[in-house]
Design an enzyme around this catalytic site. Structure first.
Site, short mmCIF file in Angstrom:
data_model
loop_
_atom_site.label_atom_id
_atom_site.label_comp_id
_atom_site.label_asym_id
_atom_site.label_seq_id
_atom_site.Cartn_x
_atom_site.Cartn_y
_atom_site.Cartn_z
N ASP A 1 19.52 -3.74 -2.95
CA ASP A 1 18.52 -4.72 -3.36
C ASP A 1 19.16 -6.03 -3.80
OD1 ASP A 1 16.54 -2.91 -2.84
OD2 ASP A 1 16.12 -2.41 -4.92
N ALA B 1 24.67 -7.22 -19.99
CA ALA B 1 23.35 -7.66 -19.55
C ALA B 1 22.93 -6.89 -18.30
CB ALA B 1 23.38 -9.18 -19.32
N TYR B 2 22.52 -7.59 -17.25
CA TYR B 2 21.99 -6.95 -16.04
C TYR B 2 23.02 -6.01 -15.42
CZ TYR B 2 19.05 -6.84 -11.79
OH TYR B 2 18.25 -6.48 -10.75
N ASP C 1 19.38 -14.81 -27.24
CA ASP C 1 20.45 -14.88 -26.25
C ASP C 1 20.04 -15.72 -25.04
OD1 ASP C 1 22.15 -13.41 -27.78
OD2 ASP C 1 21.99 -11.56 -26.64
N GLY C 2 18.77 -15.62 -24.63
CA GLY C 2 18.31 -16.43 -23.51
C GLY C 2 18.44 -17.91 -23.78
#
Length: 279
Positions: A166, A178-179, A62-63
């Site tokens: 953050d 994802a993230y 995927d990256g």
């Protein structure tokens, strides 16, 4: 569809080893196949390598697909991923099924999915100094050991809130797995032209991820006395920010086109990944 460009991930030995047999397989079946080998760390291959290309085939995970999507932007050349990675949400072919994939391409047994991309413009003293696009997400985040940020957030020119956090994630529907997911965001149907806004480790009980229309515009200004922060696209391309920078997020003007075969669907992949405990 006759002209294919192979993009093997130069950091994956398996991808480099597979490039030659893949090229020979498709050449034997009437396709014209070129291979682009970029040095590790280079952001872009030569632009003219995409001229006349009908399909970009990515050897990696995927990256590698995320990187390829940014590399070909704004050209809307279809991408097909051969999975040599872990998750495989974006890749559509396993390395042991390449002959079957070749046959499907010959017979036209495929379709396209259009995936919304996200875009950010960084304004410094009212001047646009950088522009980033991502297929998964754009992330405003503090650097290591920095204090938390105060991120003043506006939606469609209306002040919404200031997150003590953050960082802040602005994700596409594709990037919802994802993230954004690890920050508590929802999983969206990747066909949606929607945006997810998710604060990272917010110091507030009331900070929750938002799902916005794809037409929404999000503006963020980060404030901190000592913190250093950066903006990254898909966790790969990164720009260091200055306190007071204004980041304007929204849907990118162009989409990423993913080639998929007729027996494949996102929810089948999602179900499999959930069962396997990969997400």
């Amino acid at each position: 569809m006759k002209k294919i460009l192979l993009l093997p991930n130069p950091l994956k030995p398996a991808a480099l080893e597979l490039a030659d047999p893949v090229q020979k397989l498709f050449a034997r079946n009437g396709f014209q196949v070129n291979v682009e080998l970029s040095e590790p760390g280079l952001a872009l291959p030569q632009a003219d390598c995409f001229d006349g290309i009908d399909l970009v085939m990515v050897l990696g995970g995927d990256g590698s697909m995320l990187n390829a999507a940014r590399r070909i932007y704004p050209r809307q050349i279809p991408l097909l991923g051969v999975n040599l990675g872990h998750l495989g949400f974006l890749t559509r072919v396993e390395s042991n099924r390449l002959e079957e994939a070749c046959e499907h391409l010959q017979k036209g047994l495929y379709d396209y999915e259009e995936r919304t991309m996200v875009e950010a413009v960084i304004l410094r003293e009212n001047q646009a100094v950088h522009r980033l696009v991502g297929l998964n997400d754009l992330v405003l985040a503090k650097n290591s050991f920095a204090r938390l940020l105060r991120i003043e957030t506006w939606i469609d020119d209306e002040y919404f809130t200031t997150y003590p956090a953050d960082g802040l994630i602005v994700a596409s529907a594709t990037g919802s797995t994802a993230y954004s997911l690890s920050a508590g965001g929802p999983i969206l149907d990747p066909r949606l032209a929607a945006l997810v806004v998710a604060p990272i480790c917010a110091h507030s009980l009331y900070a929750r991820p938002l799902v916005l229309s794809g037409e929404a515009r999000v503006k963020a200004v980060f404030h901190a006395d000592y913190a250093e922060a950066s903006l990254s696209a898909d966790g790969q391309a990164t720009i260091v920010l200055q306190a007071g920078d204004v980041i304007e997020f929204g849907k990118a003007p162009y989409v990423t086109k993913l080639l998929r075969f007729n027996d494949q669907g996102f929810f089948d992949v999602l179900k499999t990944r959930l069962k396997e405990g990969r997400i």
